[in-house]
Design a protein around this motif. Structure first.
Motif, PDB file in Angstrom:
ATOM      1  N   ALA A  42       0.852  -1.057   0.013  1.00 23.46           N
ATOM      2  CA  ALA A  42       0.435   0.222   0.202  1.00 23.46           C
ATOM      3  C   ALA A  42       0.862   1.053   0.089  1.00 23.46           C
ATOM      4  O   ALA A  42       2.202   1.316   0.751  1.00 23.46           O
ATOM      5  CB  ALA A  42      -0.876   0.093   1.000  1.00 23.46           C
ATOM      6  N   ARG A  43       0.438   2.175  -1.231  1.00 25.60           N
ATOM      7  CA  ARG A  43       1.161   3.451  -1.198  1.00 25.60           C
ATOM      8  C   ARG A  43       0.349   4.705  -1.269  1.00 25.60           C
ATOM      9  O   ARG A  43      -0.785   3.809  -2.060  1.00 25.60           O
ATOM     10  CB  ARG A  43       2.126   3.695  -2.242  1.00 25.60           C
ATOM     11  CG  ARG A  43       3.261   2.927  -2.186  1.00 25.60           C
ATOM     12  CD  ARG A  43       4.156   3.013  -3.701  1.00 25.60           C
ATOM     13  NE  ARG A  43       3.111   2.888  -4.365  1.00 25.60           N
ATOM     14  CZ  ARG A  43       3.851   2.949  -6.064  1.00 25.60           C
ATOM     15  NH1 ARG A  43       4.818   3.999  -6.343  1.00 25.60           N
ATOM     16  NH2 ARG A  43       3.316   2.404  -7.126  1.00 25.60           N
ATOM     17  N   SER A  44       0.420   5.141  -0.173  1.00 29.69           N
ATOM     18  CA  SER A  44      -0.581   6.556  -0.619  1.00 29.69           C
ATOM     19  C   SER A  44       0.285   7.759  -0.301  1.00 29.69           C
ATOM     20  O   SER A  44       1.450   7.979  -0.456  1.00 29.69           O
ATOM     21  CB  SER A  44      -1.528   6.735   1.149  1.00 29.69           C
ATOM     22  OG  SER A  44      -0.448   7.769   1.853  1.00 29.69           O
ATOM     23  N   THR A  45      -0.102   8.716  -0.586  1.00 32.00           N
ATOM     24  CA  THR A  45      -0.977   8.980  -1.382  1.00 32.00           C
ATOM     25  C   THR A  45      -0.546   9.900  -2.638  1.00 32.00           C
ATOM     26  O   THR A  45       0.671  10.588  -2.477  1.00 32.00           O
ATOM     27  CB  THR A  45      -2.332  10.726  -0.482  1.00 32.00           C
ATOM     28  OG1 THR A  45      -1.177  11.839  -1.029  1.00 32.00           O
ATOM     29  CG2 THR A  45      -2.519  10.405   0.621  1.00 32.00           C
ATOM     30  N   ALA A  46      -1.290   9.997  -3.997  1.00 28.93           N
ATOM     31  CA  ALA A  46      -0.811  10.547  -5.046  1.00 28.93           C
ATOM     32  C   ALA A  46      -1.155  12.427  -5.273  1.00 28.93           C
ATOM     33  O   ALA A  46      -0.405  12.847  -6.099  1.00 28.93           O
ATOM     34  CB  ALA A  46      -0.265   9.585  -6.203  1.00 28.93           C
ATOM     35  N   HIS A  47      -2.292  12.250  -5.818  1.00 32.45           N
ATOM     36  CA  HIS A  47      -3.070  13.861  -5.678  1.00 32.45           C
ATOM     37  C   HIS A  47      -3.537  14.568  -4.815  1.00 32.45           C
ATOM     38  O   HIS A  47      -4.001  14.413  -3.049  1.00 32.45           O
ATOM     39  CB  HIS A  47      -4.322  12.763  -6.461  1.00 32.45           C
ATOM     40  CG  HIS A  47      -3.796  11.633  -7.099  1.00 32.45           C
ATOM     41  ND1 HIS A  47      -3.556  11.536  -9.022  1.00 32.45           N
ATOM     42  CD2 HIS A  47      -3.659  10.457  -7.050  1.00 32.45           C
ATOM     43  CE1 HIS A  47      -3.002  10.846  -9.183  1.00 32.45           C
ATOM     44  NE2 HIS A  47      -3.493   9.963  -8.598  1.00 32.45           N
ATOM     45  N   ALA A 116      -9.080  -0.889   3.130  1.00 27.80           N
ATOM     46  CA  ALA A 116      -7.407  -1.162   3.046  1.00 27.80           C
ATOM     47  C   ALA A 116      -6.877  -0.158   3.268  1.00 27.80           C
ATOM     48  O   ALA A 116      -5.827   0.113   3.897  1.00 27.80           O
ATOM     49  CB  ALA A 116      -7.647  -1.410   1.018  1.00 27.80           C
ATOM     50  N   SER A 117      -7.519   1.464   3.642  1.00 24.60           N
ATOM     51  CA  SER A 117      -6.907   2.101   4.424  1.00 24.60           C
ATOM     52  C   SER A 117      -6.154   2.499   4.983  1.00 24.60           C
ATOM     53  O   SER A 117      -5.303   3.518   5.802  1.00 24.60           O
ATOM     54  CB  SER A 117      -7.727   4.194   3.810  1.00 24.60           C
ATOM     55  OG  SER A 117      -7.230   5.216   4.463  1.00 24.60           O
ATOM     56  N   HIS A 118      -7.372   1.690   5.980  1.00 23.50           N
ATOM     57  CA  HIS A 118      -7.134   1.890   7.394  1.00 23.50           C
ATOM     58  C   HIS A 118      -5.995   0.639   7.334  1.00 23.50           C
ATOM     59  O   HIS A 118      -4.945   1.081   8.371  1.00 23.50           O
ATOM     60  CB  HIS A 118      -8.422   1.029   7.966  1.00 23.50           C
ATOM     61  CG  HIS A 118      -8.605   0.773   9.489  1.00 23.50           C
ATOM     62  ND1 HIS A 118      -7.887   1.801  10.840  1.00 23.50           N
ATOM     63  CD2 HIS A 118      -8.300  -0.236  10.570  1.00 23.50           C
ATOM     64  CE1 HIS A 118      -7.795   1.335  11.589  1.00 23.50           C
ATOM     65  NE2 HIS A 118      -7.829   0.062  11.636  1.00 23.50           N
ATOM     66  N   PHE A 119      -5.562  -0.214   7.463  1.00 22.22           N
ATOM     67  CA  PHE A 119      -4.937  -1.229   6.886  1.00 22.22           C
ATOM     68  C   PHE A 119      -3.507  -0.925   6.664  1.00 22.22           C
ATOM     69  O   PHE A 119      -2.499  -2.039   7.006  1.00 22.22           O
ATOM     70  CB  PHE A 119      -5.392  -2.708   7.427  1.00 22.22           C
ATOM     71  CG  PHE A 119      -6.158  -3.127   8.734  1.00 22.22           C
ATOM     72  CD1 PHE A 119      -5.913  -3.468   9.775  1.00 22.22           C
ATOM     73  CD2 PHE A 119      -7.406  -3.220   8.075  1.00 22.22           C
ATOM     74  CE1 PHE A 119      -6.754  -3.655  10.581  1.00 22.22           C
ATOM     75  CE2 PHE A 119      -8.814  -3.488   8.955  1.00 22.22           C
ATOM     76  CZ  PHE A 119      -8.166  -3.862  10.536  1.00 22.22           C
ATOM     77  N   ARG A 120      -3.557  -0.662   5.694  1.00 21.77           N
ATOM     78  CA  ARG A 120      -2.333  -0.712   4.403  1.00 21.77           C
ATOM     79  C   ARG A 120      -1.430  -1.210   4.397  1.00 21.77           C
ATOM     80  O   ARG A 120      -0.084  -1.480   4.308  1.00 21.77           O
ATOM     81  CB  ARG A 120      -1.704   0.628   5.433  1.00 21.77           C
ATOM     82  CG  ARG A 120      -2.246   1.908   5.776  1.00 21.77           C
ATOM     83  CD  ARG A 120      -2.327   2.479   4.237  1.00 21.77           C
ATOM     84  NE  ARG A 120      -3.714   4.150   4.237  1.00 21.77           N
ATOM     85  CZ  ARG A 120      -3.142   5.038   4.364  1.00 21.77           C
ATOM     86  NH1 ARG A 120      -1.518   5.351   3.540  1.00 21.77           N
ATOM     87  NH2 ARG A 120      -3.503   6.658   4.387  1.00 21.77           N
ATOM     88  N   LYS A 121      -2.183  -2.649   4.130  1.00 20.72           N
ATOM     89  CA  LYS A 121      -1.752  -4.260   3.647  1.00 20.72           C
ATOM     90  C   LYS A 121      -2.013  -4.843   2.382  1.00 20.72           C
ATOM     91  O   LYS A 121      -2.958  -4.155   2.251  1.00 20.72           O
ATOM     92  CB  LYS A 121      -1.616  -5.118   4.744  1.00 20.72           C
ATOM     93  CG  LYS A 121      -0.491  -4.337   6.209  1.00 20.72           C
ATOM     94  CD  LYS A 121      -1.038  -5.279   7.393  1.00 20.72           C
ATOM     95  CE  LYS A 121       0.358  -5.155   8.107  1.00 20.72           C
ATOM     96  NZ  LYS A 121       1.497  -5.092   8.608  1.00 20.72           N
ATOM     97  N   PRO A 122      -1.582  -5.409   1.653  1.00 18.78           N
ATOM     98  CA  PRO A 122      -1.786  -6.052   0.439  1.00 18.78           C
ATOM     99  C   PRO A 122      -3.502  -7.099   0.912  1.00 18.78           C
ATOM    100  O   PRO A 122      -3.418  -7.406   2.367  1.00 18.78           O
ATOM    101  CB  PRO A 122      -1.462  -6.915   0.165  1.00 18.78           C
ATOM    102  CG  PRO A 122       0.073  -6.616   1.010  1.00 18.78           C
ATOM    103  CD  PRO A 122       0.168  -5.929   2.303  1.00 18.78           C
TER     104      PRO A 122
END
Length: 227
Positions: A42-47, A116-122
């Motif tokens: 997981a990667r966050s944010t780009a925009h 996905a946003s909460h755990f940030r894992k596959p």
């Protein structure tokens, strides 16, 4: 420049430096700009509209869907899949036995995004669209998913998802996954049966009841009587 003007100038330089640092992590300059969270998959944010890049793995087809971008839709703040990636997602969640595809409900996508946003894992997908599911099954209509969050106990994921309204939420300890679907009234269950066994629903599961919806307010969360 007098002492007052000098102080304002220094404050302005300080604030500009802070904004530049925050901008590196929150805004980005375009689709190719990402900031690593330090967590696998997981990667966050780009925009500037807030986006999250996640990885999903289908345990049946052994396919990996990498770099799936979810975006926060304004003004409601729900996660959506950009149209350019919707087909990839639909194909990935196809019925693995027949190869047939079905559109996935927008609200289910939004809830997957929250997880996905909460755990940030596959996320490992156990089952999604199923052609041969019973007619009343939400799997048959693109409104349900069985999944695991890699490295997170299913019970932890199950408890976290209780914050969502109007869902079906099942825990399958023997098989090691969580079922999540969308429905008009929430219902929770635990099925202790193993793979291929008849359901063994655990009695006494606490259902959604009175929940606080704001200061001094309570609302009755509706719930159904079967999974």
């Amino acid at each position: 420049m007098n002492r007052y003007g000098t102080s304002l100038f220094r404050l302005g330089r300080s604030l500009l430096g802070s904004v530049a640092i925050v901008g590196m992590f929150a805004c980005g300059s375009g689709p190719s700009t990402t900031v690593s969270t330090g967590l696998a998959g997981a990667r966050s944010t780009a925009h500037s509209d807030q986006s999250l890049t996640i990885t999903l793995y289908n345990v049946n087809t052994r396919e990996t869907l990498a770099n799936l971008v979810l975006q926060r839709q304004r003004p409601h703040g729900v996660w959506i899949i950009p149209s350019r990636m919707a087909r990839r997602f639909r194909t990935f969640l196809r019925d693995w036995r027949t190869g047939r595809e079905h559109a996935i409900a927008d609200r289910l996508i939004a809830l997957i995004g929250e997880v996905a946003s909460h755990f940030r894992k596959p996320i490992d997908v156990v089952s999604a669209y199923r052609v041969r599911a019973r007619k009343t099954s939400r799997h048959r209509h693109g409104k349900a998913i069985d999944f695991r969050v890699r490295g997170v106990p299913p019970r932890v994921v199950w408890e976290y998802a209780k914050r969502f309204d109007n869902i079906g939420l099942g825990l399958y300890p023997a098989s090691g996954f969580v079922h999540l679907d969308i429905r008009r009234r929430s219902y929770y269950w635990i099925d202790d049966a193993g793979p291929g066994q008849a359901p063994r629903y655990r009695p006494g599961i606490r259902q959604p009841g009175l929940r606080a919806s704001g200061p001094g307010h309570l609302r009755l969360a509706r719930w159904s009587t079967r999974p």
